[in-house]
Design a protein around this motif. Structure first.
Motif, short mmCIF file in Angstrom:
data_model
loop_
_atom_site.label_atom_id
_atom_site.label_comp_id
_atom_site.label_asym_id
_atom_site.label_seq_id
_atom_site.Cartn_x
_atom_site.Cartn_y
_atom_site.Cartn_z
N ALA A 1 4.68 10.65 -6.12
CA ALA A 1 5.03 11.86 -5.37
C ALA A 1 6.50 12.22 -5.58
O ALA A 1 6.85 13.40 -5.74
CB ALA A 1 4.74 11.65 -3.89
N LEU A 2 7.36 11.21 -5.55
CA LEU A 2 8.79 11.47 -5.74
C LEU A 2 9.07 12.01 -7.14
O LEU A 2 9.83 12.97 -7.31
CB LEU A 2 9.58 10.17 -5.56
N SER A 3 8.46 11.38 -8.13
CA SER A 3 8.66 11.81 -9.51
C SER A 3 8.21 13.26 -9.68
O SER A 3 8.93 14.09 -10.28
CB SER A 3 7.85 10.87 -10.41
N GLU B 1 9.10 16.42 3.38
CA GLU B 1 7.76 16.71 3.91
C GLU B 1 7.07 15.38 4.23
O GLU B 1 7.41 14.35 3.64
CB GLU B 1 6.90 17.50 2.90
N PRO B 2 6.10 15.38 5.15
CA PRO B 2 5.35 14.15 5.41
C PRO B 2 4.63 13.67 4.15
O PRO B 2 4.07 14.50 3.41
CB PRO B 2 4.34 14.57 6.50
N PHE B 3 4.63 12.38 3.93
CA PHE B 3 3.94 11.81 2.77
C PHE B 3 2.46 12.18 2.80
O PHE B 3 1.83 12.39 1.75
CB PHE B 3 4.13 10.29 2.75
N GLN B 4 1.90 12.30 3.99
CA GLN B 4 0.49 12.67 4.14
C GLN B 4 0.19 14.01 3.44
O GLN B 4 -0.93 14.19 2.93
CB GLN B 4 0.10 12.73 5.62
N GLU B 5 1.16 14.90 3.40
CA GLU B 5 0.91 16.21 2.75
C GLU B 5 0.69 16.04 1.25
O GLU B 5 -0.12 16.75 0.66
CB GLU B 5 2.05 17.19 3.05
N TRP B 6 1.44 15.12 0.66
CA TRP B 6 1.20 14.78 -0.77
C TRP B 6 -0.22 14.24 -0.94
O TRP B 6 -0.94 14.67 -1.84
CB TRP B 6 2.24 13.77 -1.25
N LEU B 7 -0.60 13.30 -0.07
CA LEU B 7 -1.95 12.70 -0.18
C LEU B 7 -3.01 13.79 -0.01
O LEU B 7 -4.00 13.81 -0.76
CB LEU B 7 -2.12 11.60 0.87
N ASP B 8 -2.81 14.69 0.94
CA ASP B 8 -3.79 15.77 1.16
C ASP B 8 -3.89 16.68 -0.07
O ASP B 8 -4.98 17.10 -0.45
CB ASP B 8 -3.41 16.61 2.39
N THR C 1 8.13 -2.79 4.35
CA THR C 1 8.48 -2.25 3.03
C THR C 1 7.75 -0.95 2.77
O THR C 1 8.33 0.02 2.28
CB THR C 1 8.17 -3.30 1.94
N ARG C 2 6.47 -0.91 3.12
CA ARG C 2 5.70 0.33 2.98
C ARG C 2 6.38 1.47 3.76
O ARG C 2 6.55 2.58 3.25
CB ARG C 2 4.28 0.15 3.50
N ALA C 3 6.82 1.17 4.97
CA ALA C 3 7.47 2.18 5.80
C ALA C 3 8.75 2.70 5.15
O ALA C 3 9.07 3.89 5.24
CB ALA C 3 7.77 1.62 7.20
N ARG C 4 9.48 1.81 4.47
CA ARG C 4 10.72 2.21 3.79
C ARG C 4 10.43 3.13 2.60
O ARG C 4 11.17 4.09 2.35
CB ARG C 4 11.51 0.99 3.32
N TYR C 5 9.37 2.83 1.84
CA TYR C 5 8.98 3.70 0.73
C TYR C 5 8.60 5.08 1.25
O TYR C 5 9.04 6.11 0.72
CB TYR C 5 7.84 3.09 -0.09
N VAL C 6 7.78 5.10 2.30
CA VAL C 6 7.34 6.39 2.84
C VAL C 6 8.55 7.15 3.39
O VAL C 6 8.67 8.37 3.18
CB VAL C 6 6.25 6.18 3.92
N GLU C 7 9.47 6.43 4.04
CA GLU C 7 10.67 7.09 4.55
C GLU C 7 11.52 7.67 3.43
O GLU C 7 12.06 8.79 3.54
CB GLU C 7 11.52 6.12 5.39
N ALA C 8 11.62 6.94 2.33
CA ALA C 8 12.39 7.45 1.18
C ALA C 8 11.79 8.78 0.71
O ALA C 8 12.51 9.75 0.48
CB ALA C 8 12.39 6.43 0.04
N TYR C 9 10.45 8.82 0.58
CA TYR C 9 9.81 10.07 0.16
C TYR C 9 10.09 11.19 1.15
O TYR C 9 10.46 12.30 0.76
CB TYR C 9 8.30 9.91 -0.01
N PRO D 1 0.84 -1.21 0.00
CA PRO D 1 0.00 0.00 0.00
C PRO D 1 0.87 1.26 0.00
O PRO D 1 1.90 1.30 0.67
CB PRO D 1 -0.79 -0.13 1.31
N ASP D 2 0.47 2.24 -0.78
CA ASP D 2 1.16 3.53 -0.91
C ASP D 2 2.39 3.51 -1.81
O ASP D 2 2.98 4.56 -2.07
CB ASP D 2 1.55 4.15 0.44
#
Ligand code: PZK
Length: 293
Positions: free
Chosen positions: A54-56, A282-289, A268-276, A46-47
């Motif tokens: 978001a990274l791109s 910025e928090p990944f949640q800000e991209w989602l918002d 793995t999800r946590a690692r992707y979010v950490e990479a972003y 997930p995510d």
């Protein structure tokens, strides 16, 4: 109401993403699917698609002065059911070569170096160790294989395929500049950008434009700077949990790939979010918002 993605004409698909036709534009959708050893697992992370998108988009915004890109929007024209993991892009005439930049010697580059001392016709100093930083980043184009693996080609062959040495000179210069910018940015945040792959095209005016996804973990190798040690393969920032788990199961790396257990999915999800969050700051949640319908 925008159409659900399932109603749009599919123009291209890869192992983990799809491209749809929007008429004068394209919709590029990143899924949450994950592959290891080139085989896609039956369940998703997930995510993952959101993080890659978001990274791109982060990099497209930061590198516009280096080279134009195809990104238009992550909201306008993006159907609600794929918001956060899709972008609307300009249609380009894509060049028939993959534009790889390597700052470190690993993967197929390491194989080629061990066999020949060169990568894509570029002679490297003798005695390099696996994963070692190169004296200077190198441009190592490859063909776009329809099936199987891309094949390394030298600059002259790439220029021949593209049909213009002048254009290919520009592609190489922009590729190296993009890599240098991103590698410096990542290094300041504890991440090594070992190598990356770009795809370029020409826009309606014939202007060189970078397309596809850029500087994501699926188009690049990201290594944690902490623990970096040449002389061995480096753990992947994002996929190492899945790879280590997959190896521990005794899976032979041939299809079908095994289902990834919940704890490995979560790690793995946590690692992707950490990479972003490390790279974009910025928090990944800000991209989602920002992209939420
Ligand atoms: C284009 N691909 C690769 C394959 C994907 C992507 N801006 C563009 N204009 C025209 N064509 C393309 C692009 C881009 N980017 C890229 N195929 C066509 C590809 C599979 C899935 F999402």
């Amino acid at each position: 109401m925008p159409p659900p993605v399932s109603d749009l004409p599919l123009v291209a698909s890869g192992k983990v993403r799809e491209m749809y036709d929007l008429g004068d534009r394209l919709l590029m959708v990143a899924s949450d699917r994950i592959s290891t050893y080139d085989v896609v697992h039956p369940n998703t992370i997930p995510d993952k698609g959101g993080v890659l998108t978001a990274l791109s988009v982060f990099w497209f915004g930061r590198t516009r002065d280096i080279v134009a890109n195809h990104y238009l929007s992550a909201t306008e024209g993006v159907p609600e059911d794929v918001r956060g993991r899709a972008v609307v892009v300009r249609k380009l005439e894509m060049l028939p070569v993959e534009c790889v930049v390597r700052g470190y010697i690993t993967g197929s580059g390491w194989k080629d170096y061990q066999a020949t001392g060169s990568v894509s016709g570029i002679e490297l100093p003798p005695g390099l160790q696996e994963s070692e930083r190169l004296p200077t980043p190198i441009f190592t184009p490859s063909t776009k294989a329809e099936v199987g693996h891309d094949e390394a080609i030298d600059f002259d062959r790439a220029a021949e395929l593209v049909g213009s040495r002048e254009l290919m000179d520009d592609v190489r210069a922009r590729s190296l500049a993009l890599y240098q910018f991103a590698a410096d940015h990542a290094a300041a945040r504890g991440v090594i950008l070992a190598d990356t792959k770009f795809e370029f095209g020409l826009d309606g005016d014939g202007a060189l434009t970078v397309g596809d996804e850029v500087l994501t973990p699926d188009s690049s190798r990201f290594w944690p700077a902490d623990g970096y040690e040449p002389g061995r393969p480096q753990p992947s920032f994002d996929k190492q949990y899945v790879r280590d788990w997959a190896a521990s199961t005794g899976w032979d790396k041939k299809p079908p790939a095994p289902e990834v257990p919940d704890d490995v999915v979560e790690g793995t999800r946590a690692r992707y979010v950490e990479a972003y969050e490390r790279i974009a700051g910025e928090p990944f949640q800000e991209w989602l918002d920002r992209t939420a319908p």
